[in-house]
Enzyme design. Structure first.
Site, PDB file in Angstrom:
ATOM      1  N   CYS A 130      13.825  71.295  57.939  1.00 57.38           N
ATOM      2  CA  CYS A 130      14.433  72.351  58.788  1.00 57.38           C
ATOM      3  C   CYS A 130      13.756  72.506  60.028  1.00 57.38           C
ATOM      4  O   CYS A 130      14.335  72.428  61.048  1.00 57.38           O
ATOM      5  CB  CYS A 130      14.423  73.775  57.896  1.00 57.38           C
ATOM      6  SG  CYS A 130      15.639  73.629  56.660  1.00 57.38           S
ATOM      7  N   ASP A 171      22.936  73.052  57.123  1.00 56.54           N
ATOM      8  CA  ASP A 171      21.773  72.884  56.788  1.00 56.54           C
ATOM      9  C   ASP A 171      21.718  72.052  55.426  1.00 56.54           C
ATOM     10  O   ASP A 171      22.493  72.304  54.595  1.00 56.54           O
ATOM     11  CB  ASP A 171      21.290  74.131  56.375  1.00 56.54           C
ATOM     12  CG  ASP A 171      19.638  73.933  56.494  1.00 56.54           C
ATOM     13  OD1 ASP A 171      19.191  73.279  55.732  1.00 56.54           O
ATOM     14  OD2 ASP A 171      19.081  74.511  57.324  1.00 56.54           O
ATOM     15  N   GLN A 172      21.037  70.845  55.442  1.00 55.22           N
ATOM     16  CA  GLN A 172      21.109  70.118  54.626  1.00 55.22           C
ATOM     17  C   GLN A 172      22.459  69.166  54.013  1.00 55.22           C
ATOM     18  O   GLN A 172      22.506  68.938  52.992  1.00 55.22           O
ATOM     19  CB  GLN A 172      20.663  70.758  53.351  1.00 55.22           C
ATOM     20  CG  GLN A 172      19.650  70.054  52.253  1.00 55.22           C
ATOM     21  CD  GLN A 172      18.342  70.670  51.717  1.00 55.22           C
ATOM     22  OE1 GLN A 172      17.649  71.545  52.443  1.00 55.22           O
ATOM     23  NE2 GLN A 172      18.326  70.619  50.447  1.00 55.22           N
ATOM     24  N   ASP A 226      21.000  69.582  60.250  1.00 55.77           N
ATOM     25  CA  ASP A 226      19.593  69.363  60.724  1.00 55.77           C
ATOM     26  C   ASP A 226      18.932  68.079  59.627  1.00 55.77           C
ATOM     27  O   ASP A 226      17.891  67.375  60.152  1.00 55.77           O
ATOM     28  CB  ASP A 226      18.866  70.472  60.278  1.00 55.77           C
ATOM     29  CG  ASP A 226      18.836  71.150  59.024  1.00 55.77           C
ATOM     30  OD1 ASP A 226      19.680  70.713  58.228  1.00 55.77           O
ATOM     31  OD2 ASP A 226      18.266  72.279  58.758  1.00 55.77           O
ATOM     32  N   HIS A 227      19.394  67.704  58.633  1.00 56.08           N
ATOM     33  CA  HIS A 227      18.861  66.843  57.734  1.00 56.08           C
ATOM     34  C   HIS A 227      19.998  66.787  56.645  1.00 56.08           C
ATOM     35  O   HIS A 227      20.842  67.338  56.424  1.00 56.08           O
ATOM     36  CB  HIS A 227      17.467  66.940  57.065  1.00 56.08           C
ATOM     37  CG  HIS A 227      17.302  68.264  56.598  1.00 56.08           C
ATOM     38  ND1 HIS A 227      17.592  68.712  55.350  1.00 56.08           N
ATOM     39  CD2 HIS A 227      16.867  69.623  57.035  1.00 56.08           C
ATOM     40  CE1 HIS A 227      17.338  70.157  55.138  1.00 56.08           C
ATOM     41  NE2 HIS A 227      16.877  70.555  56.144  1.00 56.08           N
ATOM     42  N   HIS A 285      15.465  79.565  61.959  1.00 59.90           N
ATOM     43  CA  HIS A 285      14.446  78.936  61.419  1.00 59.90           C
ATOM     44  C   HIS A 285      13.047  78.775  62.270  1.00 59.90           C
ATOM     45  O   HIS A 285      12.599  77.647  62.278  1.00 59.90           O
ATOM     46  CB  HIS A 285      14.515  77.790  60.507  1.00 59.90           C
ATOM     47  CG  HIS A 285      13.637  77.760  59.260  1.00 59.90           C
ATOM     48  ND1 HIS A 285      14.287  76.871  58.144  1.00 59.90           N
ATOM     49  CD2 HIS A 285      12.513  78.011  59.087  1.00 59.90           C
ATOM     50  CE1 HIS A 285      13.155  77.068  57.208  1.00 59.90           C
ATOM     51  NE2 HIS A 285      12.173  77.777  57.639  1.00 59.90           N
TER      52      HIS A 285
END
Length: 491
Positions: free
Chosen positions: A55, A15-16, A304-305, A106
């Site tokens: 997210c 994540d991130q 996801d990003h 999420h």
């Protein structure tokens, strides 16, 4: 009963995680030896993007294969039901795979399975706070917290060190390393490999919260970066336009120029998370090999990003710029070339058709993504451009890229930006008003007009972009997806 010979699928999500943060990609500071090895044994994609880089909308694209305008999430908003009838996990389940998710989902409701047969959930701090505000016991929306309490006592939490889940503040993990959420996801995923039904192929989704804040990696991971040489983050010639949103005193702000010391600690925490996740991914892959499953398993690693991490005095995500929107992507397994590096423009919505195709399963008609299996890409016309968007700072950032150039439109003011990604990969020089770019910018603008025509926000009127329209993060979902490839960039 003889085991099913179809390939297993392991989807690993961080994540991130920024797209440039792999040492195999040439990052000057971060060290990811095990992901580097996976990339060398498989195919790495250098132009992978999250079209809505936060997210929930990013995960909606991943799990449905739909474009953001179709699944309706064009920004970040909690408590919007996930009621999609066709999902990635659901297709694997329907076709006889044993399906398991471990870690961050999420989604809403928080226990929605999205087609998985079983979910072991780690909900980050923000979701637990939301549960409390709604009068719910956090244990009802998280499996990691009760797991931790069994080991440390009933009063144990994973956030009593006080570090916020969207902050640039960083410090080492304050508990034994084996109790870290990253270890929890890896160990529970490995345990699934032990107790799975060996007669069926499996689809396992191992979803880490790191390197998303809180920046609290184990001490060894934090300390290896705190004194490391780090180049200064890029600061574009266009950053003055962000001044009205600057909050340098708020550690959760999207915009703000912070001290070198603060930024160094944030980067040490962020990179430390990456080294820790890298080692735990290796643990999981070794478990896969130990059980004789590695050779017949398709492995996909992605995020996801990204995270702006001080680039252009920006933090967090949701922005159209490379630090936020570009993600790492590695594919490995049967039929995937080893050591190949590709610059095809791909996105999270492409993961569903790719993994289904790799497993020999049909792709539902509703899916809008395109498979990025190398053999499929070689036989198809390249994607001419990708459209991305996100509501942030009271407006919608709309952007288009072909991997070589990027056009950005700020819906609040109508401000345009144009970057040459080949010559300027850090997007430090806005060329929108430079001599010789007017025609190119105009062609990109025409493409965006076509993309946004008919949108409920009213972004287009009489063939022109309209600034200042009200925006919201969730739109009406399209009942019938818009099929077909993107139109070429006008000549």
């Amino acid at each position: 009963m003889r085991p099913d010979a179809r390939p297993n699928v392991l989807l690993i999500m961080a994540d991130q995680w920024r797209g440039d943060c792999l040492s195999v990609a040439g990052h000057p500071t971060v060290s990811t030896p095990f992901l580097d090895r996976l990339a060398g044994q498989g195919t790495r994609y250098t132009k992978a993007y999250s079209a809505t880089p936060t997210c929930t909308p990013a995960r909606a694209s991943l799990m449905t294969g739909l474009r953001p305008i179709t699944h309706g999430r064009v920004g970040y908003e909690d408590h919007v039901p996930w009621d999609y009838p066709t999902t990635l996990a659901g297709e694997f389940t329907r076709n006889g795979y044993q399906t398991q998710a471990v870690g961050k989902m999420h989604v809403f409701p928080e226990r929605a399975q999205l087609g998985f047969q079983n979910v072991i959930l780690h909900s980050p701090l923000g979701i637990l706070r939301s549960a409390r505000r709604r009068g719910l016991d956090p244990d009802l929306v998280d499996d990691y917290l009760p797991w931790l309490r069994l080991r440390l006592g009933r009063d144990a939490t994973f956030f009593d060190h006080g570090i916020d889940s969207n902050s640039w503040v960083a410090r080492p993990w304050d508990k034994p390393e084996h109790l870290h959420p990253t270890n929890f996801v890896a160990s529970e995923s490995a345990d699934f490999l032990r107790r799975r039904d060996s007669t069926k192929p499996f689809f396992l989704f191992a979803s880490f919260n790191a390197p998303h804040p809180p920046y609290d990696p184990p001490a060894w991971a934090f300390e290896q970066y705190i004194d490391a040489e780090m180049p200064d983050p890029p600061v574009g010639d266009w950053t003055a336009g962000l001044a009205e949103w600057a909050k340098p005193w708020d550690p959760t702000a999207f915009v703000g120029e912070v001290s070198d010391k603060t930024l160094r600690r944030a980067r040490a925490g962020y990179y430390g998370h990456m080294s820790h996740v890298d080692s735990q991914i290796n643990f999981l892959l070794e478990e896969l090999a130990h059980r004789g499953l590695r050779e017949n398993t398709v492995i996909c690693f992605l995020s996801d990003h990204g995270e702006m991490l001080g680039d252009h005095h920006l933090f967090r995500k949701g922005f159209p710029y490379e630090g936020s929107a570009r993600i790492p992507l590695i594919l490995h397994g049967p039929g995937v070339p080893a050591g190949e590096v590709r610059d095809d423009v791909v996105e999270l919505g492409d993961v569903m058709p790719t993994l289904l195709e790799a497993a020999g399963l049909g792709v539902p008609e509703t899916v809008e993504g395109r498979s990025f299996l190398p053999s499929t890409l070689d036989a198809a016309d390249p994607r001419p451009w990708l459209h991305g968007e996100h509501t942030l700072l009271g407006q919608s950032f709309q952007w288009l890229t072909d991997g070589h150039e990027k056009y950005v439109w700020w819906s609040g003011t109508g401000h345009e930006q144009f970057f040459d990604l080949d010559a300027d990969p850090t997007e430090s020089h806005d060329l929108v008003s430079s001599p010789g770019t007017e025609a190119r910018v105009g062609r990109w603008r025409d493409v965006l007009v076509g993309v946004l025509r008919g949108r409920e926000e009213g972004f287009v009127s009489e063939g022109h972009l309209v600034a200042g329209r009200p925006v919201r993060p969730t739109l009406r979902r399209r009942t019938v997806p818009r099929r077909g490839d993107e139109d070429p960039l006008p000549a």
